[in-house]
Design a protein around this motif. Structure first.
Motif, mmCIF file in Angstrom:
data_model
loop_
_atom_site.group_PDB
_atom_site.id
_atom_site.type_symbol
_atom_site.label_atom_id
_atom_site.label_comp_id
_atom_site.label_asym_id
_atom_site.label_seq_id
_atom_site.Cartn_x
_atom_site.Cartn_y
_atom_site.Cartn_z
ATOM 1 N N THR A 145 0.848 -1.189 0.000
ATOM 2 C CA THR A 145 0.000 0.000 0.000
ATOM 3 C C THR A 145 0.889 1.247 0.000
ATOM 4 O O THR A 145 2.112 1.159 -0.002
ATOM 5 C CB THR A 145 -0.950 -0.008 1.207
ATOM 6 O OG1 THR A 145 -0.186 -0.170 2.418
ATOM 7 C CG2 THR A 145 -1.968 -1.134 1.104
ATOM 8 N N GLY A 200 0.193 -4.411 3.713
ATOM 9 C CA GLY A 200 -0.469 -3.149 4.030
ATOM 10 C C GLY A 200 -0.077 -2.639 5.395
ATOM 11 O O GLY A 200 0.463 -3.374 6.227
ATOM 12 N N ASN A 242 -7.715 -0.429 -3.297
ATOM 13 C CA ASN A 242 -6.328 -0.089 -2.969
ATOM 14 C C ASN A 242 -5.930 -0.532 -1.562
ATOM 15 O O ASN A 242 -4.841 -0.198 -1.100
ATOM 16 C CB ASN A 242 -6.130 1.422 -3.075
ATOM 17 C CG ASN A 242 -7.054 2.198 -2.143
ATOM 18 O OD1 ASN A 242 -8.238 1.889 -2.042
ATOM 19 N ND2 ASN A 242 -6.538 3.204 -1.468
#
Length: 277
Positions: A145, A200, A242
Motif C-alpha cells: 500500500t 499493508g 487499494n
C-alpha cells in the motif's frame, strides 16, 4: 553463500532501507543511480539511466539477484524503466528478479482519460508486473500500500491551499517504507515466489483523518471540503480496491511516523514557503 545483488532505486525511500539490510546480511550490493556516487559502507554505486537504458547492461552484468525499486512519476517512464532493465537482465539471466508494485494494480481500472490522468500509476505498475512475470526469469513481485512518505507529500501540498479538497469516500492504508524493506529483503533472499501476499499498513484511514493528523503535526488548520471524483478508477478506490485489510502486517502507524520525524523535518519547519521536497 553471499550473492551479488543489484538494487535499482537504492537511494530512494524504499532503497535506503533495503540496501543496508542486504549488505548486513553479508551480500555484495550494487546500487544503480542516475548520478555518480563514491562507493561507501561496503556498497558499490554504478551510474545509469533506466529510462534511456544508458549504462544498464554494465550495471546488470554479474548480478545474481536484481531488485527493481526504481519508480518514475510519469507512467510511460515507469514502464520504460522496467522494460529496459529486463532487456539488460535477460543477457545475464539472474536467478531472481524482484519487483515492488502497488496494492490494487490489478483492481483499479484505468479506462478513460480522467482515469489515466489521476490513476495512471496503477496501470503502469500492472504493465510492469506483467513484464516481470513474462520475462522468462524466476521472479517475485510484492504489492504494498502507499508509503507514509507519499501521504506526507500529499498533505504538504494540500496544506498550501486555503481550502483542502478531500476525495469523497477515499481510504488509504499507509505502510512504513522500513516495514516494506524488511519484507522485500526476506523475499529477495528467499526462493522466487511469483506474486507474494500483499503488504499493508496496520490501520485503514479515511482521507480526512490522515490530513487532520498531518495538520496537527504541521501546527496548521485548514477547512476541508469533500470532492466527488468521477470514473471507474475512483469508484474502485471508494470500494477499497487499494486496500489490503487481510494483510495489515506493517507495524508503524501514521501517527507514529509523524511523531518520529526529526525536528528538522517536521512539516511546519521543512515544508514551508520554499516548497522544498
Amino acid at each position: 553463500m553471499p550473492a551479488s545483488i543489484l538494487v535499482t532505486g537504492g537511494t530512494g525511500r524504499l532503497g535506503r532501507h533495503l540496501v543496508p539490510l542486504l549488505r548486513d546480511a553479508g551480500h555484495q550490493v550494487r546500487v544503480l543511480s542516475r548520478n555518480a556516487r563514491a562507493d561507501s559502507g561496503g556498497v558499490e554505486y554504478v551510474t545509469g539511466d533506466l529510462v534511456t537504458s544508458a549504462g544498464i547492461d554494465a550495471a546488470a552484468d554479474g548480478a545474481e539477484i536484481i531488485v527493481h525499486c526504481a519508480a518514475a512519476t510519469k507512467p510511460a517512464d515507469d514502464q520504460a524503466q522496467t522494460t529496459n532493465l529486463i532487456k539488460a537482465a535477460s543477457k545475464t539471466r539472474p536467478r531472481h528478479l524482484v519487483y515492488i508494485s502497488v496494492v490494487g494494480a490489478d483492481r483499479v481500472p484505468v479506462v478513460s482519460g480522467v482515469d489515466r490522468a489521476m490513476f495512471g500509476y496503477f496501470s503502469s505498475k500492472l504493465a510492469s508486473e506483467r513484464a516481470v512475470a513474462e520475462s522468462g526469469m524466476p521472479w517475485t513481485t510484492l504489492r504494498a500500500t502507499q508509503f507514509h512518505e507519499l501521504i506526507e507529500i500529499v498533505g504538504r501540498f494540500m496544506a498550501r491551499l486555503p481550502l483542502m479538497p478531500v476525495p469523497a469516500g477515499f481510504r488509504f492504508q499507509p505502510v512504513d517504507s522500513g516495514d516494506v524493506a524488511a519484507r522485500l529483503a526476506e523475499l529477495t533472499l528467499g526462493d522466487p515466489a511469483g506474486l507474494a501476499p500483499d503488504l499493508g499498513g496496520p490501520r485503514i484511514y479515511d482521507v480526512p483523518e490522515l490530513l487532520r493528523g498531518y495538520l496537527r503535526a504541521a501546527g496548521k488548520q485548514r477547512p476541508m471540503v469533500p470532492l466527488w471524483l468521477p470514473g471507474k478508477a475512483a469508484r474502485a478506490i471508494r470500494a477499497g480496491a487499494n486496500l489490503a485489510p487481510d494483510h495489515a502486517d506493517g507495524h508503524r502507524t501514521w501517527e507514529e511516523y509523524l511523531a518520529g520525524l526529526p525536528a528538522s523535518q517536521r512539516p511546519d519547519e521543512s515544508f514551508g514557503s520554499t516548497g522544498a521536497g
